[in-house]
Motif scaffolding. Sequence first.
Motif, PDB file in Angstrom:
ATOM      1  N   HIS A 210      50.491  42.040  46.113  1.00  0.00           N
ATOM      2  CA  HIS A 210      50.515  41.309  44.848  1.00  0.00           C
ATOM      3  C   HIS A 210      51.626  41.844  43.948  1.00  0.00           C
ATOM      4  O   HIS A 210      52.225  42.883  44.222  1.00  0.00           O
ATOM      5  CB  HIS A 210      49.154  41.399  44.145  1.00  0.00           C
ATOM      6  CG  HIS A 210      48.743  42.802  43.809  1.00  0.00           C
ATOM      7  ND1 HIS A 210      48.086  43.620  44.705  1.00  0.00           N
ATOM      8  CD2 HIS A 210      48.913  43.546  42.697  1.00  0.00           C
ATOM      9  CE1 HIS A 210      47.859  44.795  44.144  1.00  0.00           C
ATOM     10  NE2 HIS A 210      48.355  44.785  42.924  1.00  0.00           N
TER      11      HIS A 210
ATOM     12  N   HIS B  73      52.713  42.026  39.507  1.00  0.00           N
ATOM     13  CA  HIS B  73      52.232  41.869  38.135  1.00  0.00           C
ATOM     14  C   HIS B  73      53.428  41.485  37.272  1.00  0.00           C
ATOM     15  O   HIS B  73      54.559  41.886  37.562  1.00  0.00           O
ATOM     16  CB  HIS B  73      51.648  43.173  37.584  1.00  0.00           C
ATOM     17  CG  HIS B  73      50.577  43.753  38.448  1.00  0.00           C
ATOM     18  ND1 HIS B  73      49.299  43.248  38.495  1.00  0.00           N
ATOM     19  CD2 HIS B  73      50.602  44.798  39.311  1.00  0.00           C
ATOM     20  CE1 HIS B  73      48.587  43.970  39.347  1.00  0.00           C
ATOM     21  NE2 HIS B  73      49.350  44.907  39.863  1.00  0.00           N
TER      22      HIS B  73
ATOM     23  N   GLU C 200      53.148  48.364  36.672  1.00  0.00           N
ATOM     24  CA  GLU C 200      51.862  48.942  37.065  1.00  0.00           C
ATOM     25  C   GLU C 200      51.942  50.435  36.718  1.00  0.00           C
ATOM     26  O   GLU C 200      52.783  51.161  37.268  1.00  0.00           O
ATOM     27  CB  GLU C 200      51.615  48.749  38.559  1.00  0.00           C
ATOM     28  CG  GLU C 200      50.386  49.518  39.041  1.00  0.00           C
ATOM     29  CD  GLU C 200      49.598  48.785  40.112  1.00  0.00           C
ATOM     30  OE1 GLU C 200      49.539  47.539  40.077  1.00  0.00           O
ATOM     31  OE2 GLU C 200      49.056  49.471  40.982  1.00  0.00           O
TER      32      GLU C 200
ATOM     33  N   HIS D 283      53.518  44.972  45.915  1.00  0.00           N
ATOM     34  CA  HIS D 283      52.878  46.229  46.326  1.00  0.00           C
ATOM     35  C   HIS D 283      51.425  45.948  46.677  1.00  0.00           C
ATOM     36  O   HIS D 283      50.913  44.870  46.367  1.00  0.00           O
ATOM     37  CB  HIS D 283      52.950  47.268  45.195  1.00  0.00           C
ATOM     38  CG  HIS D 283      52.220  46.851  43.954  1.00  0.00           C
ATOM     39  ND1 HIS D 283      52.784  46.037  43.004  1.00  0.00           N
ATOM     40  CD2 HIS D 283      50.957  47.083  43.529  1.00  0.00           C
ATOM     41  CE1 HIS D 283      51.913  45.806  42.050  1.00  0.00           C
ATOM     42  NE2 HIS D 283      50.787  46.420  42.331  1.00  0.00           N
TER      43      HIS D 283
ATOM     44  N   TRP E  34      44.140  43.996  34.005  1.00  0.00           N
ATOM     45  CA  TRP E  34      44.698  43.768  35.334  1.00  0.00           C
ATOM     46  C   TRP E  34      44.812  42.271  35.644  1.00  0.00           C
ATOM     47  O   TRP E  34      43.813  41.555  35.684  1.00  0.00           O
ATOM     48  CB  TRP E  34      43.811  44.439  36.386  1.00  0.00           C
ATOM     49  CG  TRP E  34      44.477  44.569  37.738  1.00  0.00           C
ATOM     50  CD1 TRP E  34      45.169  45.650  38.188  1.00  0.00           C
ATOM     51  CD2 TRP E  34      44.503  43.589  38.793  1.00  0.00           C
ATOM     52  NE1 TRP E  34      45.636  45.399  39.463  1.00  0.00           N
ATOM     53  CE2 TRP E  34      45.247  44.155  39.864  1.00  0.00           C
ATOM     54  CE3 TRP E  34      43.993  42.296  38.945  1.00  0.00           C
ATOM     55  CZ2 TRP E  34      45.469  43.476  41.053  1.00  0.00           C
ATOM     56  CZ3 TRP E  34      44.233  41.618  40.119  1.00  0.00           C
ATOM     57  CH2 TRP E  34      44.958  42.216  41.170  1.00  0.00           C
TER      58      TRP E  34
END
Length: 173
Positions: A96, A98, A102, A140, A162
């Motif tokens: 995934h 973001h 992170e 990652h 998250w």
Amino acid sequence: MTTLSIYHRPHITHPVRHLTSFSDISALLANAGIQLERWHIATIAPDAGSEELLRLYDADIERLKQQEGYTSADVIKLTPDHAERQALREKFLQEHTHAEDEVRFFVHGSGTFFVPLDNQVLRLTCGAGDLLRVPANTPHWFDSGEYPDFVAIRIFTNPAGWVGLFTGAETFH
Ligand SMILES: [Fe+2]
């Protein structure tokens, strides 16, 4: 203990390199745009709550917020007897990204991050005292292990916490 193994796809059973020196690992990660720092390890009671942990690391968290524009922090704790450990493991084992960095600080225990770079995959195991920052939009995945045992502070830009975008790519652990 912090370790880094490097795999060359499709050979994912044996790493081509294995590093155990923190300075070598952080230098190699820095070349890939990933920041790894070592913070002090506070003595914490086994039953310490999230508020207490965040307070213990308040100065470091505030410094990062000022530097990088992060806005919030929370605490994730996984224990070997966590009722949803298997479901959580499978969720984070999917590759995934973001929309924000992170950022994880390991207060206790360990966890393993995987970051693919071209035909390589970096397999980084972080332990207590490690502060990891993976840049936004970097694919990652994360392995908490079959019997997870860690406490980590997560630092976010998005106050919602998250949010992951799954890529559907094949992973290993
Ligand atoms: Fe992630």
